[in-house]
Structure formats: structure tokens, C-alpha cells
Scaffold this motif. Structure first.
Motif, short mmCIF file in Angstrom:
data_model
loop_
_atom_site.label_atom_id
_atom_site.label_comp_id
_atom_site.label_asym_id
_atom_site.label_seq_id
_atom_site.Cartn_x
_atom_site.Cartn_y
_atom_site.Cartn_z
N GLY A 59 50.44 20.74 48.41
CA GLY A 59 50.69 21.50 47.18
C GLY A 59 52.09 21.29 46.63
O GLY A 59 52.86 20.45 47.13
N LEU A 150 45.01 20.60 48.46
CA LEU A 150 45.17 22.01 48.10
C LEU A 150 46.06 22.13 46.86
O LEU A 150 47.04 21.40 46.70
N SER A 151 45.66 23.01 45.98
CA SER A 151 46.44 23.37 44.80
C SER A 151 46.83 22.15 43.95
O SER A 151 45.95 21.51 43.40
N SER A 175 41.46 25.34 45.82
CA SER A 175 42.32 26.14 44.93
C SER A 175 43.10 25.26 43.95
O SER A 175 44.33 25.35 43.88
N ALA A 177 45.19 23.50 41.05
CA ALA A 177 46.27 24.06 40.24
C ALA A 177 46.11 23.67 38.75
O ALA A 177 45.19 22.93 38.38
N CYS A 204 37.91 28.29 46.24
CA CYS A 204 39.05 29.10 45.81
C CYS A 204 38.92 30.51 46.37
O CYS A 204 37.81 31.03 46.52
N ASP A 208 43.10 34.65 44.16
CA ASP A 208 44.05 33.60 43.73
C ASP A 208 44.22 33.66 42.21
O ASP A 208 43.23 33.62 41.48
N LEU A 210 45.11 31.43 40.34
CA LEU A 210 44.70 30.16 39.73
C LEU A 210 43.17 30.02 39.67
O LEU A 210 42.66 29.00 39.22
N HIS A 237 46.17 32.61 47.42
CA HIS A 237 46.63 31.22 47.35
C HIS A 237 47.41 30.94 48.63
O HIS A 237 48.64 30.93 48.63
N TRP A 242 43.08 27.63 52.90
CA TRP A 242 43.04 26.15 52.92
C TRP A 242 42.62 25.62 54.29
O TRP A 242 41.94 24.59 54.39
#
Ligand code: FER
Length: 257
Positions: A59, A150-151, A175, A177, A204, A208, A210, A237, A242
């Protein structure tokens, strides 16, 4: 809501075979320097076998060591191998911030640093993948190659993976971004994507901030009948989400599910 990984899934177990994690450096023509990546080879890795490869991305606050420092991925994988639940794969942990200073320091939202997560597309395709395929005993077909993260790394996985379905048949976004492209940009041709994908995973946490990005992606994929796993779980998040995603996603890879 989905089930969580069983207790102990991420704890080092005694008396099982272990994989290895090492740091490598590869020449990046894209960035113009040598760049680091971590590589996990599974228990019993041998040059006379060939392996699939998962590229697993970090991330915005991380670098190539982020998964290693926060998630103990080698424990998760070693345990899954001991239970016979993973297809043979090596796992590459790149640094997805493709710029000369790729450390996670200073203002992480600086536009140049965010842009470097886009530049990574070329570092990955033109520099890192060829390096991995020359150094390790891996299969180089699209069906032997996965990308997940992730992200920011989830956004990269969707952006890069879905744009290059000739290179990746297995894609996972944990998740994702705001760097994630719009669903229409990601999947302009739903029929073609559906035919090429072996797995498209989207997950997700329900707390979160996001999550709207995942929601809009899931809605588009559903509307256009692109097969995908939508894994909505409790959590924010954070690493519990994750790690849980990695536990479940990795078991789906390189198999006829
Ligand atoms: C943003 C919010 C979050 C963003 C990136 C993130 C580029 C990334 C978060 C992460 O990687 O954990 O507005 O813009």
C-alpha cells in the motif's frame, strides 16, 4: 459477510517444511537504477520443477518489505502448503513506487510519489518479470502469473492486470484505493475479459472508508456479467483484513475452481 481464516493460520507451526524469503535486486531500465524485491520460494523449491508466480503489492505506506513486516506471509503460506492447500508458486513482493527514492518516507501523497505507482506498470512488465523469469524456475504463461495487492497495490493490480490480460489470468484487489481506474476504463470489453480471466477477486472491509471504490467496481462487474469473487468482510483498512484476504485468495490461485 464472509468467514474469517481459522485461528493459528498466521502463526509459525512446528515440524513443518518451510519456504524461504530472500531479497533480490534487479536492474530497472524504467527507473534507471537497481531496485529491491522480496521473493518467497515454497518448501522444497527445486530448479527441476516449474512454478507459478504471484506478484503481491503493498500500500501507500509501504515498500517491498511491507507484507513481510506486517503479515508474516511465509507463515501463512508454509501452513497452507503443510495442509496441501496451495498450488506451487513463488511469491514476489515488489516495490510498487517506481522512482529513484522508493522508500516510504516524507509526504506519501506527494503527486510524484503517487505517480510512481503508475510508472510501476513498466518496471513490472519490462524489468521485474523478465528478471524473475530468468532467475527462477517459473512458467511464463499468462495462466501461470497472478497479480494482487492491498489498497494502492489493489488499484495497481486491477489497473495493470486488467489492461494486460495477455500477461495475467489471475487478479486480486484487496481494499483497492482511489488510484483504481473507473470500472469502464478497467473493463471496456466485459466479454473479452470474462473469457480471459481465470480469477478476478475483489475484497473490502465493511468499515473501510475506501469501500465505495470496491462497491462501484463490483456493481459494474455484476451488471456486465464478468465473473468475479466479491468478498465483503468485517473490518476496516487494516492488516487483519489483508491477511485474511491473502489466506483465502492464495488458495484459489492456479487451480480449476
Ligand atoms: C487516497 C486515499 C488512500 C489515495 C490513496 C490511498 C492516491 C491509499 C491508501 C493505502 O494504500 O493504504 O486518496 O490517493
Amino acid at each position: 459477510m464472509r468467514e474469517k481464516a481459522p485461528a493459528g493460520y498466521d502463526r509459525h507451526r512446528e515440524h513443518i517444511d518451510r519456504g524461504k524469503i530472500e531479497t533480490v535486486e534487479y536492474a530497472s531500465e524504467t527507473v534507471g537504477n537497481f531496485r529491491k524485491a522480496l521473493i518467497y520460494t515454497p518448501p522444497g523449491y527445486a530448479e527441476d520443477k516449474t512454478y507459478n508466480v504471484l506478484y503481491l503489492l503493498h500500500g501507500i505506506g509501504g515498500d517491498e518489505t511491507e507484507w513481510y513486516r506486517h503479515a508474516d506471509p511465509q507463515a501463512i503460506f508454509d501452513n497452507l502448503y503443510a495442509d496441501g492447500k496451495l498450488a506451487p508458486m513463488i511469491v514476489v513482493f515488489p516495490n510498487g513506487r517506481a522512482m529513484p527514492n522508493d522508500r516510504a518516507e516524507g509526504d506519501l501523497f506527494d503527486p510524484d510519489k503517487v505517480k510512481a505507482f503508475e510508472t510501476f506498470e513498466y518496471d513490472l512488465l519490462d524489468d521485474l518479470i523478465p528478471f524473475v523469469e530468468s532467475r527462477y524456475s517459473v512458467s511464463a504463461g499468462r495462466e501461470n502469473r497472478a497479480i494482487a495487492g492491498l489498497s494502492m497495490g489493489g488499484g495497481q493490480s486491477l489497473n495493470i492486470g486488467l489492461k494486460h490480460l495477455d500477461r495475467f489470468a489471475w487478479i486480486g484487489a484487496f481494499s483497492p484505493a482511489p488510484n483504481t481506474k473507473s470500472p469502464e476504463q478497467l473493463v471496456p470489453n466485459p466479454e473479452e475479459a470474462s473469457a480471459l480471466l481465470k480469477l478476478l477477486w475483489l475484497s473490502c472491509g465493511d468499515e473501510d472508508n475506501l469501500k465505495p471504490i470496491s462497491d462501484r467496481t463490483h456493481a459494474y462487474l455484476s451488471e456486465h456479467r464478468v465473473p468475479h469473487v466479491w468478498y465483503e468482510e468485517s473490518g476496516g483498512h487494516d492488516w487483519s483484513v489483508w491477511k485474511n484476504d491473502l489466506y483465502h485468495f492464495s488458495q484459489l490461485l492456479f487451480k480449476d475452481n
